[in-house]
Design a protein around this motif. Structure first.
Motif, mmCIF file in Angstrom:
data_model
loop_
_atom_site.group_PDB
_atom_site.id
_atom_site.type_symbol
_atom_site.label_atom_id
_atom_site.label_comp_id
_atom_site.label_asym_id
_atom_site.label_seq_id
_atom_site.Cartn_x
_atom_site.Cartn_y
_atom_site.Cartn_z
ATOM 1 N N LEU A 172 -18.341 -16.543 -0.013
ATOM 2 C CA LEU A 172 -17.793 -17.539 0.762
ATOM 3 C C LEU A 172 -16.274 -16.905 0.532
ATOM 4 O O LEU A 172 -14.598 -17.600 1.252
ATOM 5 N N ILE A 173 -16.067 -16.571 -0.930
ATOM 6 C CA ILE A 173 -14.784 -16.141 -1.514
ATOM 7 C C ILE A 173 -14.247 -14.624 -1.449
ATOM 8 O O ILE A 173 -15.382 -13.841 -2.380
ATOM 9 N N ASP A 174 -13.031 -13.707 -1.585
ATOM 10 C CA ASP A 174 -12.919 -12.680 -2.041
ATOM 11 C C ASP A 174 -12.411 -12.442 -3.403
ATOM 12 O O ASP A 174 -11.017 -13.259 -3.479
ATOM 13 N N SER A 175 -13.381 -12.660 -4.241
ATOM 14 C CA SER A 175 -12.720 -12.222 -5.803
ATOM 15 C C SER A 175 -12.897 -11.467 -6.508
ATOM 16 O O SER A 175 -12.217 -11.216 -7.561
ATOM 17 N N THR A 176 -13.558 -10.279 -5.607
ATOM 18 C CA THR A 176 -13.363 -8.694 -5.975
ATOM 19 C C THR A 176 -12.851 -8.736 -7.416
ATOM 20 O O THR A 176 -12.985 -7.565 -7.680
ATOM 21 N N ALA A 217 -9.728 -9.580 -8.571
ATOM 22 C CA ALA A 217 -10.202 -10.161 -9.942
ATOM 23 C C ALA A 217 -10.924 -10.557 -10.798
ATOM 24 O O ALA A 217 -11.263 -9.345 -12.484
ATOM 25 N N VAL A 218 -11.997 -10.655 -10.880
ATOM 26 C CA VAL A 218 -13.450 -9.615 -11.186
ATOM 27 C C VAL A 218 -13.596 -8.073 -12.127
ATOM 28 O O VAL A 218 -14.130 -8.032 -13.119
ATOM 29 N N ILE A 219 -13.216 -7.139 -11.333
ATOM 30 C CA ILE A 219 -12.653 -6.021 -10.895
ATOM 31 C C ILE A 219 -12.169 -5.587 -12.343
ATOM 32 O O ILE A 219 -12.256 -4.869 -14.118
ATOM 33 N N ARG A 220 -10.843 -6.828 -12.427
ATOM 34 C CA ARG A 220 -9.507 -6.773 -13.265
ATOM 35 C C ARG A 220 -9.960 -7.166 -15.127
ATOM 36 O O ARG A 220 -10.112 -6.285 -15.578
ATOM 37 N N SER A 221 -10.240 -8.706 -14.917
ATOM 38 C CA SER A 221 -11.021 -9.289 -15.685
ATOM 39 C C SER A 221 -11.897 -8.086 -16.325
ATOM 40 O O SER A 221 -12.555 -8.575 -18.239
ATOM 41 N N TRP A 222 -12.710 -8.058 -15.867
ATOM 42 C CA TRP A 222 -14.364 -7.054 -16.759
ATOM 43 C C TRP A 222 -14.164 -5.367 -16.902
ATOM 44 O O TRP A 222 -14.590 -4.911 -18.552
#
Length: 222
Positions: A22-26, A28-33
């Motif tokens: 539903l959403i593109d959080s990729t 943010a996910v990459i930065r956080s992890w």
């Protein structure tokens, strides 16, 4: 576009994964992890293959038990503070708008605070039923999130369609007995084991009738 066996079915409800569906959080996910992995001396290769798995499950796979609590708290903090560029994926808002509230749900591997933060950041209008990893004993790839979503909707799991972008999420849906529609937004189509695979939700449309919800090719599929 061929929807295979899905084209002949009517569903009691549709259950959506959130991130990548539903959403593109990729970003943010990459930065956080990436920040988290650097702090714990882990490589990008060690993080590979966990898309769709709850953070707690990743932490437990990668670190010794005595570090679990602090490491989980840290990644939760990193993700909650990085929601600046999260967008709605094509067809997602339209799908949620057309499906009746009692016939749709989100089942995500996020915690409830993170799910709500990302939904708000994307300005997505969610369905009434939102199942997070906080609501189940086991997260994906276990079937629990989809079984709980079906229960809350009053629908039988075998009469539910799950929309997912991750192999682990699709495995969870199959384990729950649900039909599956995969979107290839984050994973190559040939790696997605589902009843049908489309590029994103703009490739399908939804027909609502007394018999239930049916999925059909959308205008962008032509």
């Amino acid at each position: 576009m061929d929807l295979g066996t899905l084209a002949d079915l009517e569903f009691e409800a549709v259950i959506f994964d959130m991130d990548g569906t539903l959403i593109d959080s990729t970003p943010a996910v990459i930065r956080s992890w990436a920040a988290w992995a650097s702090e714990h001396d882990l490589s990008a290769d060690q993080l590979a293959g966990f898309h769709g798995v709850p953070a707690a499950g990743i932490v437990r796979r990668l670190l010794p038990q005595e570090r679990w609590a602090a490491a989980l708290e840290r990644i939760n903090d990193l993700e909650l503070n990085d929601v600046g560029d999260i967008d709605v994926l094509p067809g997602a808002a339209e799908a949620l708008a057309v499906l009746p509230s009692g016939q749709s749900a989100i089942a995500t591997s996020c915690t409830r605070p993170l799910a709500e933060a990302r939904i708000a950041a994307a300005r997505l209008r969610p369905p009434a039923v939102l199942v997070t990893v906080d609501d189940v004993r086991r997260g994906k790839p276990a079937p629990d999130p989809f079984l709980e979503a079906a229960r809350r909707l009053g629908a039988h799991p075998t009469r539910c369609l799950v929309v997912e972008d991750a192999p682990m999420g699709l495995a969870a849906a199959r384990a729950a007995g649900c039909a599956t529609l995969a979107v290839s937004t984050t994973t190559a189509p040939d790696l997605l084991e589902a009843d049908a695979v489309v590029v994103d939700l703009s490739a399908v449309s939804w027909r609502i009738s007394a018999a239930g919800v049916a999925v059909r090719p959308g205008l962008s599929a032509n």
